[in-house]
Design an enzyme around this catalytic site. Structure first.
Site, PDB file in Angstrom:
ATOM      1  N   ASP A   1       4.082   5.910  -3.029  1.00  0.00           N
ATOM      2  CA  ASP A   1       4.455   7.180  -2.396  1.00  0.00           C
ATOM      3  C   ASP A   1       5.524   7.948  -3.399  1.00  0.00           C
ATOM      4  O   ASP A   1       5.714   9.084  -3.505  1.00  0.00           O
ATOM      5  CB  ASP A   1       5.554   6.791  -1.148  1.00  0.00           C
ATOM      6  CG  ASP A   1       4.839   6.443  -0.131  1.00  0.00           C
ATOM      7  OD1 ASP A   1       3.359   6.306  -0.408  1.00  0.00           O
ATOM      8  OD2 ASP A   1       5.048   5.972   0.961  1.00  0.00           O
TER       9      ASP A   1
ATOM     10  N   HIS B   1       0.823  -1.240  -0.065  1.00  0.00           N
ATOM     11  CA  HIS B   1      -0.031   0.029  -0.195  1.00  0.00           C
ATOM     12  C   HIS B   1       0.950   1.255   0.074  1.00  0.00           C
ATOM     13  O   HIS B   1       0.295   2.398  -0.070  1.00  0.00           O
ATOM     14  CB  HIS B   1      -0.879   0.024   1.214  1.00  0.00           C
ATOM     15  CG  HIS B   1      -0.152  -0.024   2.592  1.00  0.00           C
ATOM     16  ND1 HIS B   1       0.602  -1.032   2.816  1.00  0.00           N
ATOM     17  CD2 HIS B   1      -0.210   1.033   3.619  1.00  0.00           C
ATOM     18  CE1 HIS B   1       0.950  -0.799   4.018  1.00  0.00           C
ATOM     19  NE2 HIS B   1       0.690   0.484   4.492  1.00  0.00           N
ATOM     20  N   CYS B   2       2.224   0.996   0.018  1.00  0.00           N
ATOM     21  CA  CYS B   2       3.067   2.228   0.159  1.00  0.00           C
ATOM     22  C   CYS B   2       3.969   2.529  -0.943  1.00  0.00           C
ATOM     23  O   CYS B   2       4.111   3.560  -1.550  1.00  0.00           O
ATOM     24  CB  CYS B   2       3.803   2.460   1.643  1.00  0.00           C
ATOM     25  SG  CYS B   2       2.536   2.753   2.900  1.00  0.00           S
ATOM     26  N   ILE B   3       5.092   1.465  -1.052  1.00  0.00           N
ATOM     27  CA  ILE B   3       6.187   1.619  -1.833  1.00  0.00           C
ATOM     28  C   ILE B   3       5.840   1.893  -3.098  1.00  0.00           C
ATOM     29  O   ILE B   3       6.599   2.649  -4.033  1.00  0.00           O
ATOM     30  CB  ILE B   3       6.925   0.420  -1.959  1.00  0.00           C
ATOM     31  CG1 ILE B   3       7.577   0.396  -0.169  1.00  0.00           C
ATOM     32  CG2 ILE B   3       8.333   0.275  -2.569  1.00  0.00           C
ATOM     33  CD1 ILE B   3       8.306  -0.846   0.137  1.00  0.00           C
TER      34      ILE B   3
END
Length: 439
Positions: free
Chosen positions: A276, A271-273
């Site tokens: 972002d 859900h991030c890398i």
């Protein structure tokens, strides 16, 4: 107001509301329950709320027994009634922050949550955004929505940003065991937010502003994305030269300083890398700048699924088989090993490409028994297949996309005709290595 809220936090009589009961929200509830607070969970998904109220978890690393214990202790209840957010003294926002189809930030969940909070906002409440986002979100997006209520920041209510740092599947780090960075809109907000988290996590790191805390999260994940892009690019070069990139990394990491190992794969997940860096490049464009290094890393990681499929077609062709019509079983659709989290998993990009090319597709994942619906992918209804000797032998290729520990790789290689390993999962297999190809 500040003194009353601080005293309630100190006495652990403050009620902690968690908005978004997913992979971030549930571990956070666990941390606060374990530290003695009563919690409330808010989510718009009635099915999730019903499961939790029945003492059942839908996330692998939060067992159902844990949820049952919360309920038995009367330290937790969940609801879809967002008007009840006024009952909480602190509201922690853990909602998704995905990308649009044009790879711009999609803050719809954050904005809608802020509007819901504003409708019932009362004096003496602390609001903390935990969702990953770009710097200035707390100040420019949340604050105006909450201020419209007519209450004054720092006197009537308090606002801060503290980025989640969950690492699903990592038994060494729970939500309570990971240091928490906190940035407040002003002095009272920072002090109160830090005091709250000090009860639930191992260490709190106060910073000078929400923007610093937001930028901290972006830096952490962009650091990983850029370094993974580097080894992904080296993989494509070393593949052409007949050099095993995983052996190269294993050799390099024997250096006791100046090197940290990152590993290639079929793409980025979670859900991030994968998200972002695009948040950061969008912000740079907004400021009239470019982030060429970060954008290049995003391009490298984004093209990895296609590279894997091209290599698959090449290896099948060497055996006189076309990709179209071949039986391909993909092992693993979770974004990382030993979790049940499919968010942004590269497996779904691989699935799209395989279906486009007309393969006879099946999959197995011990953590995901049926394929979930995904926002940006046309996912067919499909169940995980049992890996019997007969099933494996019937496949033209078994594609390892996620290297779950539950897989018996010796067994899989023994009974398969061909393996395409994107994770170096078969590193320790000693027999029938001629069947193994890497990509």
């Amino acid at each position: 107001m500040a003194n009353q809220l601080e005293q309630a936090i100190k006495d652990k009589t403050a009620i902690i509301g968690i908005i978004g009961l997913g992979y971030v929200g549930l571990p956070l509830i666990d941390a606060f329950v374990n530290s003695g607070f009563k919690t409330m969970g808010f989510d718009v998904d009635q099915k999730k709320v019903d499961q939790l109220q029945a003492g059942k978890s839908y996330i692998q690393h939060i067992p159902s027994k844990t949820v049952s214990d919360w309920l038995e202790k009367k330290q937790f209840e969940s609801t879809t009634d967002l008007s009840r957010m006024s009952e909480a003294d602190a509201l922690l926002i853990c909602v998704p922050t995905p990308l649009t189809t044009s790879r711009d930030p999609d803050l719809a969940y954050v904005e809608n949550t802020a509007k819901a909070i504003a409708e019932s906002l009362r004096p003496g409440q602390l609001i903390v955004l935990e969702s990953t986002t770009y710097p200035t979100t707390t100040r420019d997006v949340l604050l105006p929505i909450l201020d419209a209520k007519g209450l004054k920041i720092g006197e009537d209510y308090y606002l801060a940003y503290s980025p989640e740092r969950e690492d699903p599947g990592n038994p060494d780090f729970s939500a309570a065991g990971i240091p928490k960075v906190v940035g407040g809109m002003e002095e009272n907000s920072l002090r109160i937010a830090a005091a709250l988290y000090e009860h639930a996590v191992v260490n709190v790191i106060p910073v000078s502003s929400p923007e610093v805390a937001e930028a901290c999260k972006i830096l952490e994940n962009t650091y990983r994305a850029v370094n993974i892009a580097m080894v992904n690019e080296l993989k494509t070069l070393f593949d052409r030269m007949g050099i095993d990139v995983w052996e190269v990394i294993d050799a390099a990491k024997t250096k006791p300083f100046g090197f940290q190992a990152f590993y290639p794969g079929p793409g980025l997940g979670g859900h991030c890398i994968p998200i972002d860096p695009f948040y950061l490049s969008w912000l740079a464009r907004k400021e009239g700048l470019t982030t060429r290094f970060i954008e290049l890393a995003g391009e490298v990681n984004t093209r990895m699924p296609r590279y894997v499929i091209d290599r698959l077609a090449e290896f099948l062709n060497q055996q006189g088989k076309p990709l179209k019509g071949s039986k391909i079983c993909m092992l693993g659709v979770a974004y990382k090993k030993d979790v049940d989290d499919p968010r942004e998993s590269p497996s779904f990009h691989l699935l799209d490409l395989l279906l486009e090319r007309g393969v006879d597709f099946t999959y197995n994942d011990p953590h995901i028994p049926s394929l979930p619906k995904m926002r940006h992918h046309n996912v067919p209804a499909m169940e995980s297949q049992e890996l019997t000797p007969e099933f494996l032998a019937a496949q033209d290729c078994v594609l390892i996309a996620t290297d779950h520990s539950a897989y018996d790789y010796d067994f899989i290689v023994k009974h398969s005709g061909m393996i395409l390993d994107t994770r170096n999962a078969t590193k320790n297999v000693t027999e029938s290595r001629e069947k193994i190809y890497k990509a």
